[in-house]
Design a protein around this motif. Sequence first.
Motif, PDB file in Angstrom:
ATOM      1  N   TYR A 147       0.825  -1.208   0.000  1.00  0.00           N
ATOM      2  CA  TYR A 147       0.000   0.000   0.000  1.00  0.00           C
ATOM      3  C   TYR A 147       0.865   1.267   0.000  1.00  0.00           C
ATOM      4  CZ  TYR A 147      -3.378  -3.543   1.341  1.00  0.00           C
ATOM      5  OH  TYR A 147      -4.143  -4.682   1.378  1.00  0.00           O
ATOM      6  N   LYS A 172      -6.534  -4.223   9.082  1.00  0.00           N
ATOM      7  CA  LYS A 172      -7.337  -4.646   7.928  1.00  0.00           C
ATOM      8  C   LYS A 172      -8.825  -4.462   8.209  1.00  0.00           C
ATOM      9  CE  LYS A 172      -7.356  -8.348   4.492  1.00  0.00           C
ATOM     10  NZ  LYS A 172      -6.812  -9.672   4.125  1.00  0.00           N
ATOM     11  N   LEU A 192      -4.450   5.459   3.278  1.00  0.00           N
ATOM     12  CA  LEU A 192      -4.186   4.021   3.347  1.00  0.00           C
ATOM     13  C   LEU A 192      -5.481   3.218   3.220  1.00  0.00           C
ATOM     14  CD1 LEU A 192      -2.353   1.570   3.905  1.00  0.00           C
ATOM     15  CD2 LEU A 192      -2.641   2.016   6.355  1.00  0.00           C
ATOM     16  N   LYS A 195      -6.732   2.979  -0.309  1.00  0.00           N
ATOM     17  CA  LYS A 195      -5.899   2.042  -1.073  1.00  0.00           C
ATOM     18  C   LYS A 195      -6.251   0.591  -0.736  1.00  0.00           C
ATOM     19  CE  LYS A 195      -1.869   5.034  -1.683  1.00  0.00           C
ATOM     20  NZ  LYS A 195      -0.498   5.340  -1.225  1.00  0.00           N
ATOM     21  N   MET A 196      -6.699   0.377   0.499  1.00  0.00           N
ATOM     22  CA  MET A 196      -7.062  -0.977   0.928  1.00  0.00           C
ATOM     23  C   MET A 196      -8.474  -1.360   0.492  1.00  0.00           C
ATOM     24  SD  MET A 196      -5.376  -0.954   4.772  1.00  0.00           S
ATOM     25  CE  MET A 196      -5.929  -2.614   5.179  1.00  0.00           C
TER      26      MET A 196
END
Length: 746
Positions: A147, A172, A192, A195-196
């Motif tokens: 990431y 997560k 982040l 992006k996840m």
Amino acid sequence: MTLIGQIDRILFEGDDGFFIAVLKSGERVSGSYFESDVSNIKGSAITLEGEWHEHKKYGKTFKFDAIKVNQNELFFFLNKIIKGFTKKLAADLIEHFGSEELVNILDNDIEKLLEFKGIKEKRLKKIQTSWKQFRSMRRLGEFLTPYEVSPVLLTTIATAMKDVDEPCTKIKENPYILTNINSIGFKRADELALKMGIAPENEKRISSAMDYVLLNYCEAQGNSCIAKEVLFGGLDEMLGFTDKRHLYEAALVERVAEQSIVVMKNERVSPARLYDAEKFLYDDFRTRAKHDSGGFVKNLDAFLEESSLKLGAEQKEAVQMINNGVSLLFLVGYAGTGKSTTSKTILEILNTRYDAKEIMTCALSGIASQRISDTTGFESATIQSLLVKHEGSDMFPYSVVLIDEASMINSSLFARLMSKISKKAIVIIVGDDAQLPPIGAGNVLSDVLTLALAPIVKLTKIYRQSEEQAIALIANQIRQGEVPEYRAKYDDFEFIDLSIANYYALKQQLSQEELKELREQNSQNIIAEMLHRVVESIEKARYRLNNKQIKEYLNYFQVITPMKGGSLGTTNLNKVLQEYFNPNPKKCIKKGEQEFRLMDKVVHTKNENMTAWSADGFKMGEDASERRIFNGMSGLLFKIDSQEEQAFVFYPNEDVVVQYEYDELRSHLMLSYALTVHKVQGMEYDIVVIPMSFTHFIMHNTKLIYTAITRAKHKCILIGEGAAFESACRRVEVTRRDTVLLELSI
């Protein structure tokens, strides 16, 4: 576009991580690198993302937005995360053993490292402890690398989550838990999360953004509540949404249900922590105000006759109220109005019933605490040290508590302090509401005065020892928005006029560039005059230092300026003044353009738990403990251990020695030869020098100038433009904050 190369020479490096360099191939590049000193990546292969631009000084330059340094992953891990490794040691070990074998040794046969030059038992113990803590965190690096998480961000996450079970799983499930980590705000966590694969309208995203907007408006801007429309507008801006009010309302309902946010009348919203603090203060002050202590001396006039302290009418009123049985008194006075004299007399009256050990005085800063002890003769401590000392008890063991410099105390800390004071105790709260408001949320002293929640005495009469002493008089004229007779001759106040001749006419004639050059030249003239004053004072300052009078040295001579940037800001002035106060150090640590030198004056810049000792404990070689070190503490950098890459600072007001890793210096310390006005609240110095320039116009107002001038104990010297000073004196600053206390009164 992408540019790949190897750094050959570094042309410029700023304190903020910005640098300009030349690659081996000859191209110039510029941008910011935050992971370590830029000098560490000299010779490294790098991959840059950005665009070509024409730089006015350096010509064609590749301005990058992203930089990736190609380095050995284990080297980074050892050097950045594991304590005990220097860059050279990490590189030498990897070269000697190879990455795989070195990991095996660290896991299973760490004693083998003692065979290696540069590793002794003390260092090995540090390496072993740190490796055990962080070994499992290498998985975190593997998880976050796809990431594009930078090494510095990974270090921050790894350090904060070293004791968390299954950190990868928890991130997560909800990447926004990262906002709980200091220095990781919503924006970095959101980048982040997206992006996840987190959806833009995900409820966790909206809830986290709500926390961010609340925190920014409250803690950063000093408020303890916010209008709901302002909150929703902030969310629109943060998330890039329009017409999503229904999502915000749903998130707000959820937060209210879980009791993390309170919705008040008038459509105002408050973080529950701040609401609870100010609601507690509102109720507590009102309850204490009703309590009658029963009174003390029967014949007050006779008692005062025997006292060496002579009181004016206002001062006597405060003493009379306490003697008549008031259990909570707000004693508010401007500079020079005799708050200390009044406080001492009140405590002497209370001392007729209560033993001295039952009486405690306190203040936010160490120097303010020491000052109130010196002037009253009763024991004193910082508020934080009191809270730490008695954290295992429900209440303080004191029957009388005097709180000084109350204007500096924010709502959360004020509530913590008051909650530990017995309901039967007598509390005297002393402050000056003409000073700058507290750092953090709330404006307790000002709100109490507005709402009259408890008995209040205002001291307004200024007591001068002679006509030639004018600091208090001038400060109070400024407080009222008046321009004082600042050019007259006084023993304790001096204005050195370095105005630009015919400035207003020149403004009409000169170009912007020419005007800028003129202003810069004037700033240099101000600095030159400032340095004359340094030269006059430096011998006496060094006498204190050479005689190990550390506290007296730190508080002898101080430059105070409104801003950090520019020629007259703290960043530049600290570099200039360092060359005069500490020109030939035996050791120094270079961090970018910043040098930390042995025997430098420094100030701590974060509220954080640090490795620390008492002064005697450090001398005796006792084991360190973890201690909370607070933003604004002033100290002396007295030891540099270049082998262990550690620096040690002595804070005399708190009697504590603190250890800093080299990598912590830029983030936790700054030089303190020059400080901003906000940083010196509650402090007092023998000689204060203040630059006055229109370059600081945006910051100039009565509260700021009043606070700066009243930091001077014996001499205040202003250097600069008379018109800038007069303008500041006329800009009356009335602190307006949205607070729960004010809402509760409606």
